[in-house]
Motif scaffolding. Structure first.
Motif, PDB file in Angstrom:
ATOM      1  N   ILE A  61      11.240   0.821   1.688  1.00 28.50           N
ATOM      2  CA  ILE A  61      10.548   1.681   2.817  1.00 28.50           C
ATOM      3  C   ILE A  61      10.991   3.209   3.034  1.00 28.50           C
ATOM      4  O   ILE A  61       9.697   4.036   2.742  1.00 28.50           O
ATOM      5  CB  ILE A  61      10.611   0.710   4.540  1.00 28.50           C
ATOM      6  CG1 ILE A  61       9.867  -0.556   4.532  1.00 28.50           C
ATOM      7  CG2 ILE A  61       9.387   1.465   5.286  1.00 28.50           C
ATOM      8  CD1 ILE A  61      10.001  -2.005   5.428  1.00 28.50           C
ATOM      9  N   ARG A  97       9.601   4.822   0.360  1.00 27.39           N
ATOM     10  CA  ARG A  97       8.475   5.198   0.505  1.00 27.39           C
ATOM     11  C   ARG A  97       7.304   6.057   2.104  1.00 27.39           C
ATOM     12  O   ARG A  97       6.040   5.760   1.572  1.00 27.39           O
ATOM     13  CB  ARG A  97       7.610   4.386  -0.215  1.00 27.39           C
ATOM     14  CG  ARG A  97       8.100   3.402  -1.418  1.00 27.39           C
ATOM     15  CD  ARG A  97       8.034   1.902  -1.428  1.00 27.39           C
ATOM     16  NE  ARG A  97       7.856   1.516  -2.577  1.00 27.39           N
ATOM     17  CZ  ARG A  97       9.145   1.356  -3.468  1.00 27.39           C
ATOM     18  NH1 ARG A  97      10.466   1.732  -2.354  1.00 27.39           N
ATOM     19  NH2 ARG A  97       9.490   0.708  -4.953  1.00 27.39           N
ATOM     20  N   ARG A 128       4.466   7.717   0.900  1.00 33.83           N
ATOM     21  CA  ARG A 128       3.192   7.393   1.066  1.00 33.83           C
ATOM     22  C   ARG A 128       2.287   6.915   1.894  1.00 33.83           C
ATOM     23  O   ARG A 128       2.366   7.072   3.377  1.00 33.83           O
ATOM     24  CB  ARG A 128       3.621   6.514   0.651  1.00 33.83           C
ATOM     25  CG  ARG A 128       4.262   6.389  -0.988  1.00 33.83           C
ATOM     26  CD  ARG A 128       4.587   5.063  -2.274  1.00 33.83           C
ATOM     27  NE  ARG A 128       5.421   5.501  -3.274  1.00 33.83           N
ATOM     28  CZ  ARG A 128       5.212   4.395  -3.765  1.00 33.83           C
ATOM     29  NH1 ARG A 128       5.265   3.232  -4.001  1.00 33.83           N
ATOM     30  NH2 ARG A 128       6.450   5.152  -4.255  1.00 33.83           N
ATOM     31  N   LEU A 181       0.577   3.009   3.020  1.00 35.15           N
ATOM     32  CA  LEU A 181       1.795   2.715   2.765  1.00 35.15           C
ATOM     33  C   LEU A 181       1.396   1.015   3.415  1.00 35.15           C
ATOM     34  O   LEU A 181       1.679   1.426   4.370  1.00 35.15           O
ATOM     35  CB  LEU A 181       3.681   2.594   2.844  1.00 35.15           C
ATOM     36  CG  LEU A 181       4.545   2.476   2.634  1.00 35.15           C
ATOM     37  CD1 LEU A 181       4.616   1.905   1.157  1.00 35.15           C
ATOM     38  CD2 LEU A 181       5.595   2.179   3.007  1.00 35.15           C
ATOM     39  N   THR A 182       1.548  -0.289   2.487  1.00 35.98           N
ATOM     40  CA  THR A 182       1.598  -1.521   3.124  1.00 35.98           C
ATOM     41  C   THR A 182       2.446  -2.284   2.957  1.00 35.98           C
ATOM     42  O   THR A 182       3.314  -1.683   1.957  1.00 35.98           O
ATOM     43  CB  THR A 182      -0.448  -2.141   2.450  1.00 35.98           C
ATOM     44  OG1 THR A 182       0.533  -2.221   0.817  1.00 35.98           O
ATOM     45  CG2 THR A 182      -0.911  -1.047   2.197  1.00 35.98           C
ATOM     46  N   ALA A 238       2.223  -3.832  -1.044  1.00 31.24           N
ATOM     47  CA  ALA A 238       3.299  -2.587  -1.404  1.00 31.24           C
ATOM     48  C   ALA A 238       5.037  -2.782  -1.548  1.00 31.24           C
ATOM     49  O   ALA A 238       5.621  -2.829  -2.395  1.00 31.24           O
ATOM     50  CB  ALA A 238       3.385  -1.280  -1.413  1.00 31.24           C
ATOM     51  N   VAL A 239       5.464  -2.850  -0.542  1.00 31.49           N
ATOM     52  CA  VAL A 239       6.878  -3.283  -0.082  1.00 31.49           C
ATOM     53  C   VAL A 239       7.275  -4.334  -0.566  1.00 31.49           C
ATOM     54  O   VAL A 239       8.028  -4.092  -1.254  1.00 31.49           O
ATOM     55  CB  VAL A 239       7.738  -2.821   1.277  1.00 31.49           C
ATOM     56  CG1 VAL A 239       7.335  -1.145   1.894  1.00 31.49           C
ATOM     57  CG2 VAL A 239       7.066  -3.908   2.084  1.00 31.49           C
ATOM     58  N   LEU A 292       7.611   0.806   9.840  1.00 30.17           N
ATOM     59  CA  LEU A 292       7.443   2.035   9.630  1.00 30.17           C
ATOM     60  C   LEU A 292       7.104   3.012  10.383  1.00 30.17           C
ATOM     61  O   LEU A 292       7.249   4.455  10.190  1.00 30.17           O
ATOM     62  CB  LEU A 292       6.041   1.921   9.188  1.00 30.17           C
ATOM     63  CG  LEU A 292       5.225   2.867   7.877  1.00 30.17           C
ATOM     64  CD1 LEU A 292       6.310   3.681   7.156  1.00 30.17           C
ATOM     65  CD2 LEU A 292       4.127   2.277   7.387  1.00 30.17           C
ATOM     66  N   GLY A 316       3.713  11.253   6.176  1.00 31.13           N
ATOM     67  CA  GLY A 316       2.114   9.480   6.299  1.00 31.13           C
ATOM     68  C   GLY A 316       1.613   9.319   6.727  1.00 31.13           C
ATOM     69  O   GLY A 316       0.688   8.491   6.842  1.00 31.13           O
TER      70      GLY A 316
END
Length: 328
Positions: free
Chosen positions: A231, A234, A237, A240-241, A244-245, A271, A301
């Motif tokens: 996390i 990223r 980004r 971010l979902t 994805a992680v 996040l 983000g």
């Protein structure tokens, strides 16, 4: 760097054999890996040219070495071992081609994306093949640094630790992250991440002697570390979902939610919290005093400035503009 290498070198060094004449390229390569690793004996290939690049970056008492080369064989002989004043383990992440690691009765192959470990105190042979251009990231691990993480008198030869069903994917992810970030991170942070990598390798090597419940706990704790790191890497980004992680760490989306449940939080809350911390640090950074607040929020983000301002005030007790002006 460590004793046992050829000479003393600074934190970051790069050797490129293509600056030498073709007839001298292999000799340059041999000297470079001696400098970056310790006494090794590469065998000269049949071709005259040997385009290769060797890069070494110190990690405290260890190092990360990036090596790109044509097909060839490397040995560590009894004479090489006797000439070295220290010992280490080589923890290798294969980037391109194949490397067969031969040691004792073990014959372990590494393909792209796999990680293996081998002991420098024993005779070894590394057969690099399967392509005209090969590459490996080799972590120079001081023997003491790994031994102190293992059970007493624990013994092993060449092993492919990325195969471990519990922590193998975490080892690969951590090795990739450290390789990609080592020159962007402060050296102290890189050393700490290197320690995490060694912890994971030690869990893998010693796991066979642990009870199943202990294995499960090790796996959950190590996965939580890898998840937070994924996390953090990223945060910039947009959108971010969980998916994805989860894919980055190699676990299911359901398991991501389960790990957050253990902490009493959620992925979304964690996040946002990390992004707010990062934005707050930038707002206090004198080097970013001229940067627009909205640009900082977007960079971390946030796609909605009003939402960012509300969440920032809830967390820090004042709007971003006041936070930037405040002097503690």
């Amino acid at each position: 760097m460590q004793q046992g290498r050829c000479g003393s070198i600074p934190r970051h060094m790069v050797w490129n054999t293509e600056v030498a004449r073709p007839a001298e390229q292999f000799a340059c390569y041999r000297e470079a890996i001696c400098q970056a690793f310790m006494n090794l004996t590469p065998e000269s290939p049949a071709t005259l040219r040997f385009p290769a690049k060797v890069e070494t970056i110190r990690l405290g008492e260890g190092a990360v070495n990036r090596v790109f080369f044509p097909e060839h064989t490397v040995r560590r002989s009894a004479a090489d071992i006797a000439a070295s004043r220290s010992s280490c383990f080589y923890l290798n992440l294969e980037l391109a081609g194949r490397c067969r690691m031969l040691q004792g009765d073990r014959d372990v192959s590494l393909m792209r994306g796999q990680v293996g470990i081998i002991d420098s105190d024993r005779h070894l042979t590394l057969l690099h093949d399967r392509g005209p251009s090969l590459g490996v990231v080799s972590f120079w691990v001081p023997t003491k640094a790994l031994r102190e993480r293992l059970p007493p008198a624990f013994d092993f030869e060449a092993e492919r630790v990325s195969d471990d069903p519990f922590v193998g994917h975490l080892i690969v992810e951590t090795a990739r992250t450290l390789n990609a970030s080592v020159l962007r991170m402060a050296e102290g942070d890189a050393v700490r991440l290197f320690g995490v990598l060694l912890d994971l390798v030690a869990v893998s090597l010693s796991r066979r002697g642990r009870a199943g419940t202990a294995e499960a706990a090790d796996f959950a704790d190590a996965t939580w570390l890898a998840l937070r790191r994924a996390i953090q890497d990223r945060l910039h980004r947009q959108g971010l979902t969980v998916a994805a992680v989860a894919a980055a760490v190699g676990i299911s989306e359901r398991y991501v939610h389960k790990l957050f449940e253990r902490t009493g939080s959620t992925f979304a809350e964690y996040l946002i919290d990390r992004r707010l911390d990062a934005a707050a640090a930038d707002l206090r950074n004198p080097d970013m005093a001229g940067q627009d607040i909205g640009a900082i929020a977007f960079d971390w983000g946030f796609s909605d400035l009003s939402h960012f301002t509300r969440r920032f005030k809830r967390k820090f007790g004042c709007p971003p503009r006041d936070w930037r002006r405040r002097v503690d």
